[in-house]
Motif scaffolding. Structure first.
Motif, mmCIF file in Angstrom:
data_model
loop_
_atom_site.group_PDB
_atom_site.id
_atom_site.type_symbol
_atom_site.label_atom_id
_atom_site.label_comp_id
_atom_site.label_asym_id
_atom_site.label_seq_id
_atom_site.Cartn_x
_atom_site.Cartn_y
_atom_site.Cartn_z
ATOM 1 N N VAL A 273 -31.719 -12.697 -13.136
ATOM 2 C CA VAL A 273 -30.513 -11.927 -12.812
ATOM 3 C C VAL A 273 -29.704 -12.628 -11.731
ATOM 4 C CG1 VAL A 273 -29.680 -9.777 -11.818
ATOM 5 C CG2 VAL A 273 -31.494 -9.750 -13.518
ATOM 6 N N GLY B 12 -26.333 -11.691 -9.298
ATOM 7 C CA GLY B 12 -25.413 -10.617 -8.948
ATOM 8 C C GLY B 12 -24.745 -10.851 -7.622
ATOM 9 N N TYR C 38 -32.213 -7.507 -6.389
ATOM 10 C CA TYR C 38 -31.160 -8.304 -7.036
ATOM 11 C C TYR C 38 -30.141 -7.372 -7.674
ATOM 12 C CZ TYR C 38 -33.305 -12.895 -6.587
ATOM 13 O OH TYR C 38 -33.812 -14.066 -6.092
ATOM 14 N N LEU D 50 -27.021 -6.391 -10.293
ATOM 15 C CA LEU D 50 -26.617 -6.723 -11.655
ATOM 16 C C LEU D 50 -25.108 -6.822 -11.827
ATOM 17 C CD1 LEU D 50 -29.019 -4.357 -13.646
ATOM 18 C CD2 LEU D 50 -29.204 -6.829 -13.450
ATOM 19 N N ASN E 17 -28.578 -2.134 -8.993
ATOM 20 C CA ASN E 17 -29.524 -3.042 -8.362
ATOM 21 C C ASN E 17 -30.931 -2.872 -8.918
ATOM 22 O OD1 ASN E 17 -27.502 -3.894 -6.437
ATOM 23 N ND2 ASN E 17 -27.856 -1.958 -5.373
ATOM 24 N N LEU E 18 -31.636 -3.995 -9.062
ATOM 25 C CA LEU E 18 -33.044 -3.983 -9.432
ATOM 26 C C LEU E 18 -33.890 -4.313 -8.211
ATOM 27 C CD1 LEU E 18 -33.199 -5.859 -12.865
ATOM 28 C CD2 LEU E 18 -33.300 -3.398 -12.453
ATOM 29 N N ILE F 61 -34.919 0.832 -10.059
ATOM 30 C CA ILE F 61 -33.504 0.582 -10.328
ATOM 31 C C ILE F 61 -32.663 1.552 -9.512
ATOM 32 C CG2 ILE F 61 -33.418 2.139 -12.325
ATOM 33 C CD1 ILE F 61 -31.545 0.008 -13.633
ATOM 34 N N TYR G 155 -28.461 2.857 -8.572
ATOM 35 C CA TYR G 155 -27.038 2.858 -8.922
ATOM 36 C C TYR G 155 -26.244 3.459 -7.773
ATOM 37 C CZ TYR G 155 -22.698 3.773 -11.492
ATOM 38 O OH TYR G 155 -21.382 3.804 -11.899
#
Length: 263
Positions: free
Chosen positions: A21, A23, A185, A187, A198-199, A222, A224
């Motif tokens: 990923v 970002g 990380y 996205l 985000n992860l 995860i 948001y």
């Protein structure tokens, strides 16, 4: 053996996912603390539900956290959890668990172009407000004090966080050493107002002394971020090393939560 292979496959899958990923934004970890005390980690409300599956019981824990910034370097707060426990062979219990108060103070900060390195000291005091006289108990019945060092290196492309603390427990309970590491990380590209996905991949551990042993979880998640004042997040904790007695061993912990910035 099958369970160990499943854990290895889960770990490998999330490592590959995170490495692949790229970002340009970053939010606070889901299970690990952060040295950033502004924005959604500042004055507001954080709450989440923990669905806990154990060998001989299921539990639901809903903490509500109230952080408040005294200054850009100093934060105080409190956390009160609602707990519901359904053990095998016993009646279910629910009510308020042990209340915590905490304070954080930033000890260093070094900002660069699109990056920052920060660290803080965190002091947490736990009060035995939960009922510990019934079975199952909703509290530990002990005062506890935790002193932690929280560090973070955050850029627009990734974030690395570390939290290390020592917990002193009373009432004959063993002390424990807490250690958490998180990598995040994003996205989506950075924009304002924020619209971030985000992860996170975290390792969350606690080494309990007096021969009790080590508890270690792999915690993918995860997150948001919607605008400047709202965040949704979810993650699961999978045990990698659980040395607790068989009746206390955890199968998994599922977390679903939100953070709201008030002002």
């Amino acid at each position: 053996m099958i369970l160990k292979k499943k854990k290895a496959h889960i770990l490998l899958a999330f490592i590959i996912l995170i490495i692949s990923v790229k970002g340009k934004a970053q939010g606070p970890p889901i299970f690990t603390d952060t040295p950033i005390m502004l924005g959604l980690e500042g004055r507001g409300i954080r709450t989440f539900g923990n669905i806990i599956s154990k060998e001989n019981a299921n539990a639901y824990v809903q903490p509500v956290v109230f952080p408040f910034n005294i200054s850009t370097k100093w934060q105080v707060g409190a956390m009160a959890p609602f707990i519901s426990i359904s053990p095998d062979g016993f009646d279910s219990r629910s009510g308020i668990g042990d209340v915590r108060v905490f304070t954080k103070y930033q000890i260093y900060k070094k900002d660069g172009k699109a990056k920052t390195l920060r660290g803080l000291i965190k002091l947490t005091e736990t009060f035995p407000t939960g009922n510990s006289t019934t079975n199952p108990g909703l509290g530990t019945g002990a005062y506890q004090t935790t002193l932690s060092l929280v560090n973070g290196y955050v850029t627009t492309k990734y974030g690395i966080y570390g939290e290390f603390g020592y917990n002193v427990a009373g009432n004959g309970l063993p002390d424990n050493f807490v250690y958490n590491i998180a990598v995040g990380y994003p996205l989506l590209p950075q924009k304002y107002p924020p619209n971030q996905l985000n992860l996170f991949l975290e390792l969350n551990g606690s080494y309990v002394f007096d021969q009790v042993g080590n508890n270690l979880f792999l915690s993918p998640g995860i997150q948001y971020i919607v605008g400047r004042k709202l965040l949704f997040e979810s993650g699961i904790q999978i045990p990698l090393d659980d040395s607790a007695p068989i009746d206390q061993q955890v199968n998994y912990i599922l977390r679903i939560g939100t953070r709201i910035l008030i002002f």
